[in-house]
Design a protein around this motif. Structure first.
Motif, PDB file in Angstrom:
ATOM      1  N   ARG A 384       0.826  -1.213   0.000  1.00 25.12           N
ATOM      2  CA  ARG A 384       0.000   0.000   0.000  1.00 25.12           C
ATOM      3  C   ARG A 384       0.860   1.264   0.000  1.00 25.12           C
ATOM      4  NH1 ARG A 384      -2.858   0.433   4.585  1.00 25.12           N
ATOM      5  NH2 ARG A 384      -2.286  -1.512   5.578  1.00 25.12           N
ATOM      6  N   SER A 385       1.947   1.243   0.755  1.00 25.86           N
ATOM      7  CA  SER A 385       2.836   2.409   0.773  1.00 25.86           C
ATOM      8  C   SER A 385       3.430   2.654  -0.610  1.00 25.86           C
ATOM      9  CB  SER A 385       3.958   2.195   1.794  1.00 25.86           C
ATOM     10  OG  SER A 385       3.430   2.057   3.094  1.00 25.86           O
ATOM     11  N   GLU A 389       2.846   5.978  -3.060  1.00 29.44           N
ATOM     12  CA  GLU A 389       4.007   6.723  -3.547  1.00 29.44           C
ATOM     13  C   GLU A 389       4.018   6.790  -5.074  1.00 29.44           C
ATOM     14  OE1 GLU A 389       7.276   4.674  -1.852  1.00 29.44           O
ATOM     15  OE2 GLU A 389       6.917   5.415   0.196  1.00 29.44           O
ATOM     16  N   GLU A 390       3.633   5.689  -5.733  1.00 31.37           N
ATOM     17  CA  GLU A 390       3.594   5.683  -7.200  1.00 31.37           C
ATOM     18  C   GLU A 390       2.533   6.642  -7.723  1.00 31.37           C
ATOM     19  OE1 GLU A 390       3.091   1.691  -8.512  1.00 31.37           O
ATOM     20  OE2 GLU A 390       5.104   1.044  -7.913  1.00 31.37           O
ATOM     21  N   ARG A 577       1.311  -1.565 -16.417  1.00 27.37           N
ATOM     22  CA  ARG A 577       0.263  -2.523 -16.066  1.00 27.37           C
ATOM     23  C   ARG A 577       0.560  -3.244 -14.756  1.00 27.37           C
ATOM     24  NH1 ARG A 577      -4.746  -2.156 -18.352  1.00 27.37           N
ATOM     25  NH2 ARG A 577      -4.513  -1.297 -20.446  1.00 27.37           N
ATOM     26  N   SER A 578       1.828  -3.353 -14.399  1.00 23.40           N
ATOM     27  CA  SER A 578       2.203  -4.029 -13.160  1.00 23.40           C
ATOM     28  C   SER A 578       2.324  -3.056 -11.985  1.00 23.40           C
ATOM     29  CB  SER A 578       3.535  -4.768 -13.351  1.00 23.40           C
ATOM     30  OG  SER A 578       4.561  -3.845 -13.718  1.00 23.40           O
ATOM     31  N   SER A 579       1.931  -1.807 -12.188  1.00 25.09           N
ATOM     32  CA  SER A 579       2.091  -0.783 -11.156  1.00 25.09           C
ATOM     33  C   SER A 579       1.123  -0.997 -10.008  1.00 25.09           C
ATOM     34  CB  SER A 579       1.871   0.604 -11.766  1.00 25.09           C
ATOM     35  OG  SER A 579       1.687   1.572 -10.769  1.00 25.09           O
ATOM     36  N   GLU A 580       1.636  -0.968  -8.772  1.00 24.72           N
ATOM     37  CA  GLU A 580       0.760  -1.047  -7.607  1.00 24.72           C
ATOM     38  C   GLU A 580      -0.142   0.181  -7.529  1.00 24.72           C
ATOM     39  OE1 GLU A 580       0.263  -3.480  -5.700  1.00 24.72           O
ATOM     40  OE2 GLU A 580       1.923  -4.811  -6.211  1.00 24.72           O
ATOM     41  N   GLY A 581       0.352   1.319  -7.994  1.00 27.16           N
ATOM     42  CA  GLY A 581      -0.476   2.521  -8.008  1.00 27.16           C
ATOM     43  C   GLY A 581      -1.692   2.358  -8.908  1.00 27.16           C
TER      44      GLY A 581
END
Length: 689
Positions: A384-385, A389-390, A577-581
């Motif tokens: 989540r952090s 941040e992203e 596509r793999s971004s947690e954001g």
């Protein structure tokens, strides 16, 4: 960060009586609730040198901007008031246990004419008998399947039950002997209720009576050479024994007790509760909490007791509660539990024998639960952090958006246009702050205009709340504290800021005083996300600009290519596509869509289910259902005379005349016909829901 000395009460101002105190932040939101035998002594402890305070207590007092208190007569009243306020205000610095799962219960709906056995989750309902909680729903279904041989209670839904009654044919369970089929009159309502009560007695632990009765009937049938009946009774007794074996005997003296164990470290605590009824473990649940306040094991136990039994009465509170450490004020807590049960409750630490051995097992479960939770939590916090941040980096924000609000518009071909607002804080959904809107400014389908209206209404309400609370204007130090009115002297205590006037009521506003309760639109987000592309984003930004709000970021997430749009930009921001954001933005958007479409479907269903009785002034839902139940359908009610309508309990002559007039004015001129079959379509027998 506030200086605690700026709101410290004057010496001698705090009474030395039992009471409950509240700390508020600069937005007048209650952030901590506590109780004390001696208010003066307890509250003064918060205003010592900050270096001497526990880190979490230090954070709380520097976040707060005022403190106030309510005096009560006894410590038991203080305990009850503290529980009520924690539940009402949801303070961020109080310990709040959260279930690590939604536990299923075996429920018997004794509040219905024909009680039903089913799996239930969530809040308990009045008139429903609960057993459990169970670890898995399949365990409930296995138990019920075994017991239906002996107690063939209804398990079908209301729709299936009504359809069987209409057709005169029971469901499959009725044919195979696992339902007594009250829907077709095989048993009377009284006989069926007796079956349901016997089912409850067996589940409550009174098992020996039924098994002995079955075995006695089996022997008698065998003596009379009714061997088929004897075999059936034998199988019934075996089914009950197998159901009993699913919960092993742990205490030989048929004890009714709850055992609570705690596993903790500096940051978190896990609780495990075993519910033992009739000497058998009938249910188990686990809680995990952040230790957001300086609290020891006895404090954790006290909070757990409040959450476990705060809404319970009677037998739901057991005769014995076994704990690893006694609360600070054991006598007051024991008296509070006894009042809820209606008889004496033993609150103690087990010292020897089977109960201590079982407590060791519960403690082991708590340790395992804490370890498993920390393993999951470490990964979750990191993820989540990184996601926040992203998002901040991609959108050019100064800081990570700890509060994100997302909006979506939903309709069906321009009808029942609604919108939703969902809130995520620190990457997690905060469902208590979800809101929904009806579009009022225009008719028809226009998503861009709808988004502009919703954003404008939400942030106009935010500005109204901000204006109402003011910027900490001075006022007299004594004021009345909020919350449930306890017995004893009037509440007192300092609180900054004037008591505001009530805001005008509206669909998406909530008229309340500044009492610390969560308000609908009092807290601004760092980021507003809209479901849509460039037009929706522009509409949202324009709505904020019209209100003079320039410190809230706006973006949109378009479904087609999952592009992120910013106001005024011709090209979207494309996150990997793999971004947690991107994953987080998608979860937020999908949750807003789910919440909006659920509301839109509910409005459409309500409109479809409308009835002529809805227009009768003063006729509530209870009396509408009584009319439909008495006559069977709206069609038969329309044919009834005023005198016949008056025969329904609770219906006076004036109301009967209004009902007859309303139905006469809406009577169909000609019957509806199915054009495919030529059949006349009968009016819906269900009436209004």
């Amino acid at each position: 960060m506030a200086d605690p000395s700026s709101y410290r009460p004057k010496p001698g101002q705090i009474p030395d009586s039992p009471g409950v105190y509240k700390f508020r932040d600069e937005h007048r939101r209650v952030i901590y609730v506590g109780k004390a035998k001696n208010l003066r002594q307890r509250v003064a402890n918060y205003f010592q040198d900050l270096a001497n305070l526990h880190p979490r207590t230090r954070t709380m007092v520097t976040t707060a901007a005022s403190v106030e208190w309510t005096v009560v007569s006894t410590e038991v009243e203080a305990l009850q008031l503290e529980y009520s306020w924690i539940k009402e205000f949801d303070p961020r610095f109080n310990v709040k246990y959260r279930d690590d799962k939604s536990y299923p219960y075996l429920a018997v709906t004794l509040n219905e004419d024909f009680p039903r056995v089913q799996v239930m989750r969530g809040a308990k309902k009045k008139g429903v008998r609960y057993f459990g909680p169970y670890g898995h729903a399949w365990a409930i279904r296995e138990t019920v399947d075994l017991m239906l041989r002996v107690f063939p209670v209804r398990t079908c839904s209301a729709g299936v039950f009504k359809n069987a009654a209409r057709t005169g044919r029971p469901c499959l369970l009725g044919y195979i002997g696992k339902c007594s089929a009250p829907c077709v009159g095989r048993v009377t309502p009284e006989e069926h209720r007796e079956l349901a009560e016997d089912f409850c007695d067996f589940m409550a632990g009174r098992t020996g009576t039924y098994i002995r009765r079955l075995e006695k009937d089996m022997m008698q049938a065998a003596e009379e050479m009714e061997y088929e009946r004897a075999a059936r009774l034998r199988d019934d007794a075996e089914a009950l024994k197998r159901a009993m074996e699913k919960s092993a005997v742990v205490l030989a003296d048929a004890t009714d007790a709850d055992l609570i164990a705690v596993a903790e470290d500096e940051l978190e605590a896990a609780l495990q509760i075993f519910h033992v009824r009739g000497g058998r473990v009938r249910g188990q649940r686990g809680w995990v909490t952040d230790k957001v306040e300086a609290v020891d094991t006895s404090g954790l136990v006290e909070h757990a007791l409040q959450q476990l039994y705060g809404e319970e009465r009677g037998d739901a509170v057991p005769k014995e509660v076994l704990v690893p450490a006694l609360p600070e004020d054991t006598e007051a807590v024991s008296q509070w539990l006894a009042e809820r049960r209606g008889s004496q409750v033993s609150l103690r630490i087990p010292q020897r024998g089977d109960k201590k051995d079982l407590m060791v097992t519960v403690q082991r479960n708590a340790q395992q639960a804490l370890g498993l939770h920390k393993t999951k939590r470490a990964s979750d916090l990191t993820t989540r952090s990184r996601a926040l941040e992203e998002i901040a980096e991609a959108l050019g924000l100064d800081t990570a958006p700890l509060r994100i609000e997302c909006y979506d518009v939903s309709h069906l071909q321009g009808d029942d246009v609604v919108a939703s607002m969902v809130v995520f804080e620190d990457g997690l959904a905060r469902k208590s702050e979800y809101r929904r809107f009806q579009i009022k400014g225009f008719e028809g389908q226009d998503d861009v205009r709808s988004m502009h209206e919703v954003i404008g209404r939400r942030f106009k309400r935010y500005l109204q709340e901000k204006e109402r609370t003011g910027e900490w204007e001075e006022q007299p130090t004594d004021t009345t504290a909020d919350g449930p009115a306890p017995t004893g002297p009037a509440p007192t205590g300092p609180a900054p800021g004037p008591v505001p006037a009530l805001a005008p009521a509206a669909e998406d506003s909530e008229p309340r005083e500044d009492d610390g309760r969560p308000k609908r639109f009092a807290y601004p987000p760092q980021l507003v996300v809209v479901d849509g592309g460039q037009p929706q984003v522009a509409a949202a930004r324009r709505a904020l600009d019209e209100l003079g709000i320039d410190d809230i970021a706006v973006c949109g997430l378009a479904k087609r290519l999952e592009e992120v749009w910013l106001p005024g930009d011709d090209d979207p921001v494309v996150l990997p596509r793999s971004s947690e954001g991107l994953y987080l933005l998608q979860r937020v958007r999908d949750e807003a869509h789910r919440f909006a479409i659920t509301y839109q479907r509910a409005k459409r269903a309500k409109r479809i289910r409308s009835s002529p009785l809805d227009d009768v002034s003063g006729l509530g839902e209870t009396r509408k259902q009584a009319l439909i139940k008495h006559f069977g359908s709206v069609k038969k009610l329309r044919q009834a005379t005023i005198d016949e309508i008056c025969e329904v309990p609770g219906i006076g002559r004036r109301t009967a005349e209004s009902v007859a007039a309303a139905l006469a004015s809406t009577a169909p001129a000609t019957p509806a016909v199915n054009t495919a079959t030529g059949e006349i379509i009968e009016e819906d027998d269900g009436g209004s829901s």
